[in-house]
Scaffold this active site. Sequence first.
Site, PDB file in Angstrom:
ATOM      1  N   LYS A  28      74.484  14.507 -44.245  1.00  0.00           N
ATOM      2  CA  LYS A  28      75.521  15.319 -43.609  1.00  0.00           C
ATOM      3  C   LYS A  28      76.125  16.312 -44.607  1.00  0.00           C
ATOM      4  CE  LYS A  28      77.908  12.878 -40.607  1.00  0.00           C
ATOM      5  NZ  LYS A  28      78.864  11.784 -40.367  1.00  0.00           N
ATOM      6  N   ARG A 103      84.524  11.831 -43.179  1.00  0.00           N
ATOM      7  CA  ARG A 103      83.253  11.466 -42.553  1.00  0.00           C
ATOM      8  C   ARG A 103      82.344  10.760 -43.548  1.00  0.00           C
ATOM      9  NH1 ARG A 103      81.169  17.111 -40.074  1.00  0.00           N
ATOM     10  NH2 ARG A 103      80.073  15.695 -38.627  1.00  0.00           N
ATOM     11  N   MET A 114      80.744   3.562 -41.166  1.00  0.00           N
ATOM     12  CA  MET A 114      82.062   3.850 -40.604  1.00  0.00           C
ATOM     13  C   MET A 114      82.038   5.057 -39.676  1.00  0.00           C
ATOM     14  SD  MET A 114      85.525   4.953 -42.422  1.00  0.00           S
ATOM     15  CE  MET A 114      85.249   6.622 -41.878  1.00  0.00           C
ATOM     16  N   HIS A 467      47.729 -16.831 -33.971  1.00  0.00           N
ATOM     17  CA  HIS A 467      46.448 -16.453 -33.378  1.00  0.00           C
ATOM     18  C   HIS A 467      46.656 -15.461 -32.242  1.00  0.00           C
ATOM     19  CE1 HIS A 467      43.012 -16.966 -30.626  1.00  0.00           C
ATOM     20  NE2 HIS A 467      42.316 -16.981 -31.758  1.00  0.00           N
ATOM     21  N   ARG A 641      28.578  -8.502 -39.355  1.00  0.00           N
ATOM     22  CA  ARG A 641      28.821  -9.589 -40.303  1.00  0.00           C
ATOM     23  C   ARG A 641      28.192 -10.869 -39.788  1.00  0.00           C
ATOM     24  NH1 ARG A 641      34.864 -11.448 -41.584  1.00  0.00           N
ATOM     25  NH2 ARG A 641      34.673 -12.374 -39.517  1.00  0.00           N
ATOM     26  N   SER A 788      32.451  -4.537 -48.625  1.00  0.00           N
ATOM     27  CA  SER A 788      33.578  -4.338 -47.727  1.00  0.00           C
ATOM     28  C   SER A 788      34.650  -5.346 -48.123  1.00  0.00           C
ATOM     29  CB  SER A 788      33.141  -4.565 -46.277  1.00  0.00           C
ATOM     30  OG  SER A 788      34.259  -4.452 -45.431  1.00  0.00           O
ATOM     31  N   ASN A 792      42.278  -9.877 -45.940  1.00  0.00           N
ATOM     32  CA  ASN A 792      43.052 -11.041 -45.481  1.00  0.00           C
ATOM     33  C   ASN A 792      42.778 -12.225 -46.405  1.00  0.00           C
ATOM     34  OD1 ASN A 792      43.802  -9.461 -43.360  1.00  0.00           O
ATOM     35  ND2 ASN A 792      42.458 -10.432 -41.870  1.00  0.00           N
ATOM     36  N   CYS A 855      37.950  -4.028 -44.356  1.00  0.00           N
ATOM     37  CA  CYS A 855      37.923  -4.431 -42.955  1.00  0.00           C
ATOM     38  C   CYS A 855      38.997  -5.457 -42.626  1.00  0.00           C
ATOM     39  CB  CYS A 855      36.543  -4.943 -42.562  1.00  0.00           C
ATOM     40  SG  CYS A 855      36.059  -6.404 -43.490  1.00  0.00           S
ATOM     41  N   TYR A 875      35.855   4.293 -46.747  1.00  0.00           N
ATOM     42  CA  TYR A 875      36.413   4.216 -45.391  1.00  0.00           C
ATOM     43  C   TYR A 875      37.373   3.051 -45.250  1.00  0.00           C
ATOM     44  CZ  TYR A 875      33.201   0.337 -44.448  1.00  0.00           C
ATOM     45  OH  TYR A 875      32.549  -0.865 -44.483  1.00  0.00           O
TER      46      TYR A 875
HETATM   47  P1  ADP Z   1      78.661  10.578 -36.834  1.00  0.00           P
HETATM   48  O1  ADP Z   1      77.973  10.414 -38.140  1.00  0.00           O
HETATM   49  O2  ADP Z   1      78.954   9.307 -36.148  1.00  0.00           O
HETATM   50  O3  ADP Z   1      77.996  11.596 -35.980  1.00  0.00           O
HETATM   51  P2  ADP Z   1      80.529  12.590 -37.597  1.00  0.00           P
HETATM   52  O4  ADP Z   1      81.068  12.550 -38.983  1.00  0.00           O
HETATM   53  O5  ADP Z   1      79.454  13.542 -37.353  1.00  0.00           O
HETATM   54  O6  ADP Z   1      80.114  11.125 -37.177  1.00  0.00           O
HETATM   55  O7  ADP Z   1      81.746  12.893 -36.638  1.00  0.00           O
HETATM   56  C1  ADP Z   1      81.663  12.728 -35.251  1.00  0.00           C
HETATM   57  C2  ADP Z   1      82.258  13.882 -34.547  1.00  0.00           C
HETATM   58  O8  ADP Z   1      83.567  14.144 -34.986  1.00  0.00           O
HETATM   59  C3  ADP Z   1      81.537  15.176 -34.779  1.00  0.00           C
HETATM   60  O9  ADP Z   1      80.455  15.315 -33.924  1.00  0.00           O
HETATM   61  C4  ADP Z   1      82.588  16.201 -34.447  1.00  0.00           C
HETATM   62  O10 ADP Z   1      82.614  16.425 -33.061  1.00  0.00           O
HETATM   63  C5  ADP Z   1      83.867  15.503 -34.862  1.00  0.00           C
HETATM   64  N1  ADP Z   1      84.324  16.048 -36.131  1.00  0.00           N
HETATM   65  C6  ADP Z   1      84.042  15.639 -37.376  1.00  0.00           C
HETATM   66  N2  ADP Z   1      84.653  16.408 -38.291  1.00  0.00           N
HETATM   67  C7  ADP Z   1      85.332  17.336 -37.601  1.00  0.00           C
HETATM   68  C8  ADP Z   1      86.137  18.444 -37.978  1.00  0.00           C
HETATM   69  N3  ADP Z   1      86.378  18.740 -39.251  1.00  0.00           N
HETATM   70  N4  ADP Z   1      86.669  19.198 -37.005  1.00  0.00           N
HETATM   71  C9  ADP Z   1      86.418  18.895 -35.701  1.00  0.00           C
HETATM   72  N5  ADP Z   1      85.679  17.883 -35.284  1.00  0.00           N
HETATM   73  C10 ADP Z   1      85.131  17.111 -36.224  1.00  0.00           C
HETATM   74 MG    MG Z   2      37.193 -13.466 -44.522  1.00  0.00          MG
HETATM   75 MG    MG Z   3      77.636  13.364 -36.288  1.00  0.00          MG
END
Ligand code: ADP
Ligand code: MG
Ligand code: MG
Length: 948
Positions: A28, A103, A114, A467, A641, A788, A792, A855, A875
């Site tokens: 991100k 984020r 989170m 099996h 075989r 070959s 296994n 194989c 192969y």
């Molecule tokens: P995830 O990883 O779960 O997608 P994000 O960090 O992308 O979480 O955040 C989820 C949503 O929160 C984003 O899709 C966006 O819509 C909103 N968001 C995050 N940061 C901002 C921001 N600075 N301003 C407005 N919306 C935000």
């Molecule tokens: Mg064998």
């Molecule tokens: Mg997102």
Amino acid sequence: MAKTKYVYFFGNGDADGDESMRADLGGKGANLAQMAKAPLSLPVPPGFTITTDVCQEYYKLGRKYPAGLEGPNGEVAKYLAKLEKVMGKKLGDEKDPLLVSVRSGAAISMPGMMDTILNLGLNDKSVEGLAAKTGNPRFAWDAYRRFIQMFGDVAMGVEHAKFEKIIDEVKSHRGIKQDTELTTDELKEIVSKYKILYKREKGEDFPQDPQKQMWGAIGAVFGSWMNPRAIKYRELNGIKEGALKGTAVTVMSMVFGNKGDTSGTGVAFSRDPSTGVNEFMGEYLMNAQGEDVVAGIRTPQKLAQLEKTNKKIYDQLCTIRNRLEKHYHDMQDMEFTVEEGKLYMLQCRNGKRTGAAAVKMAVDMVAEKLITKEEALLRVEPTQLNQLLLPQLDPAAVKKATEIASGLNASPGAGCGQIVFTADDAVAWTKEGKKVLLVRKETSPDDIAGMAVAQGILTSTGGRTSHAAVVARGMGTACVCGCSAVKFNGGKVVIGDHVYKEGDFLTIDGSTGKVYDGVVPVAPATLSKDLEKFLGWADEIRKGSVRTTASGKKVAGFEVRANGDTPQNAKDAFRFGAAGIGLCRTEHMFFDEPKLTSFQKMIISDTTEERKENLKAILPLQEKDFYDIIKTMEGRPVTIRLLDPPLNEFIQAHSDAELKALSKKLNVNRDKLAEKVAALDEHNPMLGHRGCRLAITYPEIYETQVEAIALATARLDREGVKHNVQIMIPNVVSANEVKQIREQALAVIEKVNKAKGTKLKFEIGTMVEFPRAALTADKLAEYADFFSFGTNDLSQTTFGFSRDDYSKFIDSYLKQNILAEDPFTTLDEDGPGALMGIAEEKGRSVKSDLHLGICGEHGGDPASIALCYKLGLNYVSCSPFRVPLARLAGAQAVIKAAKAGKAAKKAPAKKAAAKKPAAKKAVAKKAPAKKAAAKKAPAKKTAKKGKK
Ligand code: ADP
Ligand code: MG
Ligand code: MG
């Protein structure tokens, strides 16, 4: 050493980082930086990203931040000040507050971590300031109540439902349904109730200090890296602990989609992620924020709708979509927000997609000249192709289906049919034109015929290497095993609170392990035009490849063959693009009656004469088997075989009743039979009297098989049908075994040639599946025309792990990181892999162009295929349904090896440049690239090691 930079700024048309820094900034953070700066220069709200290094340090230091990060002079304070300056606002200011989002984001997108916290910086005073400044009190109070809820829930662990309860009470009191209908006063009321809740739950007031809020949120993100959800996610997705440094934290200024009807938020895909069709698609909500779109509170609108309601924004999004695709050369998954008619980009990443979409996009993008064929081939995960080849449950029907149990997803695909409890019934019912699902406690080699005709296999015991699982995968039949909810009760089976009798319908999904009541419609698989084209490129790449092995031999090409025992297997294999049959096992042929009876009689014979007599009965039948399969091959190579398993697999009597039945069938005295059965019993059959050891004690078994092969080939030869047959000896440990069996075989072939007036010649080679065979490969090569690798058995005997028992401990080994991979899934480079390297070197020291293949089950595993390429095998051979996967994985091995070779050549030059003081600045900028090259060093090292 220079102090590590922990914080990277983006915004105002520039950024410290870029897309190459995923490992440090998370996906991100890296993409936000890339979007913010030239050449993309997209509208991204400014902010900064705290690196994954901090996360790593945080845990090393016992959940403390490294020096220089916190405090009034720390890096975070410095970049927050920069952000405040760029925005012209201060975090949480009473009059005109800067608000931020916090984020999370690792190098690999991880839903276990989170959630995002929005609107951070609001408190009892700044909410008033925001209201006054925007002239929109409703918006300000909506933002504040969202913030308390998110901070309380996400960062402080106050249950989400408790907040929801408060908001629901207020709404139902007013008799409204939508959050958007709440008035300012009601939002104020919600805020004060939220704060009371917070205090009750946390024993302190909701934090008013913006600094405390921000650090609380940052700490929560870093803390979430080790929460059970995230750990579980990594475990399920095969991300090793320690493989990633951790999560980054991005703090960025807020933009608001909840400012009324000219604002909104949405997500979009540059192409359809489920079909791959080049069509812009997505969803959005007006007057909404953050996750409202996916939360399902209101029904979002299709992006196409936006074109009608706000053409300007829609056009702008289309432009951005095109630029992002051109830049990343891949399908993009985007998040955007519109604040009072102005568009902002909040995230982009390469979008996740189905196997079918991955192939379609790769093929389309080559046609659009967006990517090269090589890039296209690297785009698709080989395992994704499995989805394209197997019958699938109709997704719409699954939604309506009743799930009754779930087990291990042992062999993918869908299976639906009338249930039967024995293999014989499966065969009989199928003959009557019914579709059956075989339901058993477990399966054994006797069940093969029933398994082959079944639509799917469901067992109540056994793991992924049982099996049932192994055979089902080989056949491409759906299988769910170890489904403990399945209980046998007389002639019925009880699953949960459902009772089923023979003939009732059940459906299984081998890809998910789920079992459904009744009939769920199944759609059969076909190779699409796109997939054919795509795999055609893979074939070209492999065919044109040339590499030098560790032993210095040049090897050209890298073929994919299939393991197949029947003409039907062979046909499947060609349909999926196999170049030949790398392993045709002959044991299954003996399980068909009347061959089985003759073979059993042969086994219990007292004299050689008796044995020969019984084998004579088998000869013409076996000849017919070979005739059919060789004919189907149309001149492509087929490696047959000779008999491999221990004899006791063919003659088992566990109970008195079974013994009685068998003695009647074979027409022998019961006591005598019991004696024979007992004599055949072995403590360790896998290491017992099997394979070529049988031919050393009873040469007539292999002689009969060779005669059948020669007779079948002679017949085809006379009929003018093309043939290319190799004979393979299993379980070899000594050159003398090969020498002797070869001489016997040659004598038989000579006899047939004389009798039939043919001039047939067969290559006679050996399996290399025990350490001693690999270590004496130079001696074997004197008598063997090819090797070959039976990986296994080679893995089993190198590790000393019994394939039938290792499931008891392998999970502990993997969890505790004692072994990195399951050695029966992925070929181990240091053990069996090293032995294969030795065999390659020794074997080719005698015959420089000795043909080598694999194989074992590993022949269908992408990582193992790459190792086989590196080791110089000609192969790989795998089950027919894995052939497309192997064609792709082999091509990827070729492309990646070529790339690594180029990088290795470049690396020394860069080092030299680093020494030049004048180049200092340029080098510093290129740091990430240098790092990448350094990471590749181990590969180079091993290559060298092998050379000496
Ligand atoms: P995830 O990883 O779960 O997608 P994000 O960090 O992308 O979480 O955040 C989820 C949503 O929160 C984003 O899709 C966006 O819509 C909103 N968001 C995050 N940061 C901002 C921001 N600075 N301003 C407005 N919306 C935000
Ligand atoms: Mg064998
Ligand atoms: Mg997102």
